[in-house]
Design an enzyme around this catalytic site. Structure first.
Site, PDB file in Angstrom:
ATOM      1  N   ASP A  66      38.258  40.280  38.943  1.00 25.70           N
ATOM      2  CA  ASP A  66      38.041  39.030  38.216  1.00 25.70           C
ATOM      3  C   ASP A  66      37.372  37.943  39.053  1.00 25.70           C
ATOM      4  OD1 ASP A  66      40.286  38.578  39.734  1.00 25.70           O
ATOM      5  OD2 ASP A  66      41.559  37.888  38.085  1.00 25.70           O
ATOM      6  N   ARG A  67      37.263  38.150  40.365  1.00 24.82           N
ATOM      7  CA  ARG A  67      36.587  37.147  41.199  1.00 24.82           C
ATOM      8  C   ARG A  67      35.168  37.587  41.533  1.00 24.82           C
ATOM      9  NH1 ARG A  67      40.640  34.382  45.519  1.00 24.82           N
ATOM     10  NH2 ARG A  67      42.409  34.154  44.103  1.00 24.82           N
ATOM     11  N   ARG A  92      47.052  24.765  50.747  1.00 26.81           N
ATOM     12  CA  ARG A  92      45.603  24.744  50.586  1.00 26.81           C
ATOM     13  C   ARG A  92      45.146  23.286  50.579  1.00 26.81           C
ATOM     14  NH1 ARG A  92      44.981  29.987  49.446  1.00 26.81           N
ATOM     15  NH2 ARG A  92      45.997  31.001  47.670  1.00 26.81           N
ATOM     16  N   ASP A 110      36.786  41.116  43.700  1.00 29.51           N
ATOM     17  CA  ASP A 110      38.088  41.272  44.353  1.00 29.51           C
ATOM     18  C   ASP A 110      38.865  42.484  43.848  1.00 29.51           C
ATOM     19  OD1 ASP A 110      38.772  40.284  41.839  1.00 29.51           O
ATOM     20  OD2 ASP A 110      40.529  39.220  42.600  1.00 29.51           O
ATOM     21  N   LYS A 157      38.860  35.317  34.111  1.00 28.10           N
ATOM     22  CA  LYS A 157      37.653  35.214  34.914  1.00 28.10           C
ATOM     23  C   LYS A 157      37.104  36.622  35.096  1.00 28.10           C
ATOM     24  CE  LYS A 157      40.209  34.784  39.321  1.00 28.10           C
ATOM     25  NZ  LYS A 157      41.613  34.402  39.065  1.00 28.10           N
ATOM     26  N   ASP A 193      41.128  43.183  41.583  1.00 32.01           N
ATOM     27  CA  ASP A 193      41.223  43.505  40.162  1.00 32.01           C
ATOM     28  C   ASP A 193      39.971  43.109  39.384  1.00 32.01           C
ATOM     29  OD1 ASP A 193      41.791  40.823  40.608  1.00 32.01           O
ATOM     30  OD2 ASP A 193      43.024  40.649  38.816  1.00 32.01           O
ATOM     31  N   SER A 218      45.776  41.331  42.824  1.00 28.88           N
ATOM     32  CA  SER A 218      44.446  40.722  42.918  1.00 28.88           C
ATOM     33  C   SER A 218      43.839  40.787  44.309  1.00 28.88           C
ATOM     34  CB  SER A 218      44.535  39.287  42.404  1.00 28.88           C
ATOM     35  OG  SER A 218      43.238  38.772  42.238  1.00 28.88           O
ATOM     36  N   HIS A 219      43.631  39.616  44.929  1.00 32.16           N
ATOM     37  CA  HIS A 219      42.937  39.575  46.219  1.00 32.16           C
ATOM     38  C   HIS A 219      43.884  39.839  47.390  1.00 32.16           C
ATOM     39  CE1 HIS A 219      44.768  35.715  45.475  1.00 32.16           C
ATOM     40  NE2 HIS A 219      44.721  35.468  46.752  1.00 32.16           N
ATOM     41  N   GLU A 253      36.823  28.316  38.736  1.00 29.00           N
ATOM     42  CA  GLU A 253      37.740  27.860  39.773  1.00 29.00           C
ATOM     43  C   GLU A 253      37.052  27.979  41.120  1.00 29.00           C
ATOM     44  OE1 GLU A 253      42.162  28.397  39.139  1.00 29.00           O
ATOM     45  OE2 GLU A 253      41.391  30.381  38.643  1.00 29.00           O
ATOM     46  N   GLU A 254      37.466  27.095  42.028  1.00 30.42           N
ATOM     47  CA  GLU A 254      36.869  27.112  43.364  1.00 30.42           C
ATOM     48  C   GLU A 254      37.149  28.407  44.107  1.00 30.42           C
ATOM     49  OE1 GLU A 254      39.091  27.265  46.025  1.00 30.42           O
ATOM     50  OE2 GLU A 254      40.732  27.199  44.565  1.00 30.42           O
ATOM     51  N   SER A 255      38.167  29.138  43.665  1.00 30.46           N
ATOM     52  CA  SER A 255      38.617  30.346  44.350  1.00 30.46           C
ATOM     53  C   SER A 255      37.784  31.560  43.925  1.00 30.46           C
ATOM     54  CB  SER A 255      40.095  30.573  44.056  1.00 30.46           C
ATOM     55  OG  SER A 255      40.298  30.587  42.645  1.00 30.46           O
ATOM     56  N   ARG A 299      54.156  38.647  42.222  1.00 32.32           N
ATOM     57  CA  ARG A 299      53.615  39.366  43.385  1.00 32.32           C
ATOM     58  C   ARG A 299      54.677  39.432  44.469  1.00 32.32           C
ATOM     59  NH1 ARG A 299      47.342  37.185  43.677  1.00 32.32           N
ATOM     60  NH2 ARG A 299      47.110  37.223  41.419  1.00 32.32           N
ATOM     61  N   LYS A 311      51.294  41.507  35.905  1.00 33.69           N
ATOM     62  CA  LYS A 311      51.122  40.322  35.062  1.00 33.69           C
ATOM     63  C   LYS A 311      51.005  40.752  33.605  1.00 33.69           C
ATOM     64  CE  LYS A 311      46.268  40.146  36.618  1.00 33.69           C
ATOM     65  NZ  LYS A 311      45.170  39.361  37.180  1.00 33.69           N
TER      66      LYS A 311
HETATM   67  C1  VG1 Z   1      44.858  31.541  43.722  1.00 33.49           C
HETATM   68  C2  VG1 Z   1      43.661  30.659  43.428  1.00 33.49           C
HETATM   69  C3  VG1 Z   1      43.596  30.376  41.939  1.00 33.49           C
HETATM   70  C4  VG1 Z   1      43.550  31.696  41.175  1.00 33.49           C
HETATM   71  C5  VG1 Z   1      44.728  32.568  41.565  1.00 33.49           C
HETATM   72  C6  VG1 Z   1      44.661  33.939  40.940  1.00 33.49           C
HETATM   73  O1  VG1 Z   1      46.038  30.881  43.346  1.00 33.49           O
HETATM   74  O2  VG1 Z   1      43.718  29.478  44.163  1.00 33.49           O
HETATM   75  O3  VG1 Z   1      42.462  29.587  41.668  1.00 33.49           O
HETATM   76  O4  VG1 Z   1      43.589  31.470  39.791  1.00 33.49           O
HETATM   77  O5  VG1 Z   1      44.750  32.744  42.980  1.00 33.49           O
HETATM   78  O6  VG1 Z   1      43.475  34.585  41.271  1.00 33.49           O
HETATM   79  P1  VG1 Z   1      46.981  30.084  44.388  1.00 33.49           P
HETATM   80  O7  VG1 Z   1      48.156  29.612  43.593  1.00 33.49           O
HETATM   81  O8  VG1 Z   1      47.320  31.055  45.484  1.00 33.49           O
HETATM   82  O9  VG1 Z   1      46.141  28.979  44.925  1.00 33.49           O
HETATM   83  V1  VG1 Z   1      43.470  36.273  41.384  1.00 33.49           V
HETATM   84  O10 VG1 Z   1      41.892  36.771  41.424  1.00 33.49           O
HETATM   85  O11 VG1 Z   1      44.330  36.417  42.861  1.00 33.49           O
HETATM   86  O12 VG1 Z   1      44.407  36.782  40.150  1.00 33.49           O
HETATM   87 CO    CO Z   2      41.766  38.717  41.023  1.00 31.49          CO
END
Ligand code: VG1
Ligand code: CO
Length: 545
Positions: free
Chosen positions: A287-288, A498, A283, A382, A285, A118-119, A369-371, A27, A131
């Site tokens: 997946d969230r 975090r 989100d 996901k 893409d 993603s987000h 995942e918590e995210s 990214r 990816k």
């Molecule tokens: C974050 C989240 C992680 C998730 C990743 C990709 O990563 O904490 O749980 O798998 O994003 O999600 P990081 O390294 O910034 O904590 V997605 O939906 O952005 O592909």
């Molecule tokens: Co995503």
């Protein structure tokens, strides 16, 4: 540069040295990806790093963010030059991440390229990302991403077809040719929607939607068309049940990040007097997921636990689930359910790539995942809409409301109060100092101040035995509290720290508190022990979820 008779060109270019994939792909700011050859060199590193793509079929799709179409065109011309036999592409270059995973699996493709950050925000000033997913449909494991990175540092150029070879019309479903390569443009939604119909009880969900309201926020990202097809056309929800359902290259200037901080409009509707029974968002893409009930946001860690505890109510899991996996910072709520169900539970590093082996080996069925990430063995990513449908099916099957389901869950298993505090765009050196400073004190911290375990999480994959070190610091307290600190691997500006805060309250304790209030003591302890505010100069976290 030299152009061959087939229109294949070799472009010379020195390597870029900043192309190491993070938690989920590479990214960078859009402007970086738009620099001459930057994207192409990374794609060449993928082709060579993965190594077995000549003559194969792969998938290609993205979340529709700014630069998606241009990048798709470049990748197709490079795939043809590399000798890839066929590429399956989502119409308009659009495919959600779980939809790509499904296409790879269902069509037994060699892999797939997903264009998404993603987000992260999009648009000309936002982020872009790329990816690679492997043949099981999941994110490339670390051995593959490291091979891609290694290759990226030694490349001397890349191969691409000259524009005279023609162009692909991304909006025309059907077969086309680019040089010797076939390109099949497919409906972005159809295969995925069919998969969802196989997993859930659509008849029952249609019934529930006749008497209850749903509100889904696609955040102007890729799930808009998926929600339209599945929630509206197949399940009969009114069109007004969708907001921000048209994908936009800049996500309407918002973060396409489904959490209470970024989904303001949705939150306001769920906190209003006439709130819908179920609120949800996904989100960039797809997946969230975020799940909401009237005046209640379900913590993602809790969502995983609830889904595990109630899985047999869903047709796909009627026979029970094999095991549960969660990323290390995710709360231990799912572990408690697994213990009660007598199934295995696993703790993995952050990022979905670590779940793939466990899913492939049949050791786990649900992961989270918590995210705001939840998923199952139906794909190897996901899956945002899948989680929304799971909750919808659960509400329909039980006749209970979201608050009732949560209250019953806590009364049965106890509650893991949970929150994540993000300190964004910190100076990288300073953020690393905070992490390393804490690492150096782990031996001292262990056994003091109620801390039973102080370590830097190391994971050995139970299937292939590969080891991942330094995955985040855990401070585990004997009284059910836990603090985790790690650096984000998805940001594109400075460093993001975090801090994850968790506290277990048994079922006889106070279960209905506000999370920040319930965690206040532990949050204060975190500052005393780690001192993020003091060391970073920040007065408060940027995002609290
Ligand atoms: C974050 C989240 C992680 C998730 C990743 C990709 O990563 O904490 O749980 O798998 O994003 O999600 P990081 O390294 O910034 O904590 V997605 O939906 O952005 O592909
Ligand atoms: Co995503």
């Amino acid at each position: 540069m030299n152009v061959s008779a087939t229109g294949k060109m070799k472009i010379d270019c020195p390597p870029f040295l900043d192309q190491r994939p993070g938690t989920s792909g590479l990214r960078k700011k859009v402007a970086r990806f738009q620099e001459p050859h930057y994207l192409a060199m990374f794609v060449q590193a993928i082709f060579e790093g993965v190594g077995n793509l000549k003559g194969s079929t792969i998938a290609l799709g993205g979340d529709g963010r700014f630069f998606n179409r241009e990048a798709s065109a470049i990748i197709l011309r490079m795939a043809a030059a590399h000798g890839i036999a066929k590429v399956v592409v989502g119409k308009g270059g659009l495919l959600s991440t779980p939809a790509v995973s499904n296409i790879i699996r269902a069509r037994q493709l060699r892999g797939g390229i997903i264009l998404s950050a993603s987000h992260n925000p999009g648009g000309p000033d936002g982020d872009f990302g790329i990816k690679y997913n492997v043949a099981n449909g999941g994110p490339a494991p670390e051995a593959v991403t490291e091979a891609i990175f290694a290759r990226s540092k030694t490349l001397t150029g890349y191969e691409i077809l000259d524009e005279s070879a023609g162009t692909i019309d991304l909006d025309r479903v059907g077969s086309q040719k680019l040089g010797a390569m076939s390109v099949e443009i497919v409906d972005s939604v159809a295969d995925y929607a069919a998969l969802m119909e196989r997993l859930f009880d659509f008849e029952r969900m249609r019934g529930w939607l006749r008497g209850n309201d749903l509100l889904f926020d696609a955040m102007h990202a890729v799930t808009g068309p998926y929600a339209e097809e599945i929630l509206v056309k197949r399940l009969g929800a009114p069109r007004a049940a969708l907001i921000n359902a048209v994908p936009k290259p800049d996500f309407g200037h918002h973060h396409p990040d489904p959490n209470p901080a970024h989904a303001e409009e949705l939150m306001a509707r769920l906190w209003a007097a006439d709130a819908p029974a179920l609120g949800a968002a996904s989100d960039g893409d797809g997946d969230r997921n975020m799940i909401l009930g009237p005046k209640l946001a379900v913590t993602p860690s809790d969502s995983l636990a609830v889904l595990a505890a109630n899985a047999t109510l869903i047709p796909a899991f009627a026979k029970g689930i094999k095991g549960v996996a969660r990323s290390m910072p995710t709360s231990r709520a799912a572990d408690v359910v697994a213990a009660e169900l007598g199934i295995e539970s696993f703790e993995t590093p952050t990022g979905w790539k670590f779940f793939g082996n466990l899913l492939d080996a049949g050791r786990v069925t649900l992961c989270g995942e918590e995210s705001y990430g939840t998923g199952s063995d139906h794909v190897r990513e996901k899956d945002g809409l899948w989680a929304v449908l799971f909750w919808l099916n659960l509400l329909a099957a039980t006749g209970k409301s979201v608050p009732e389901i949560m209250a019953a869950h806590w009364q049965r298993f106890g509650r893991h109060y949970y929150s994540r505090h993000d300190y964004e765009a910190l100076d990288s050196a300073r953020a690393n100092d905070i992490m390393n400073g804490l690492r150096q004190r782990l031996a001292d911290l262990q056994g003091r101040g109620g801390i039973d375990l102080a370590d830097d999480f190391r994971y050995q994959d139970p299937i292939d035995q590969s080891v991942s070190e330094k995955q985040g610091v855990r401070l585990v307290f004997g009284n059910g509290g836990r603090l985790v600190l790690r650096l984000s691997g998805t940001g594109t500006e400075g460093a993001t720290l975090r801090l994850y805060i968790e506290k277990f309250v048994a079922r006889t304790g106070a279960l209905g508190l506000d999370a920040q209030a319930a965690l206040a003591d532990l949050i204060a302890d975190a500052e005393t022990i780690i001192g993020i505010k003091k060391l970073s100069g920040r007065t408060r976290p940027d995002v609290v979820t």
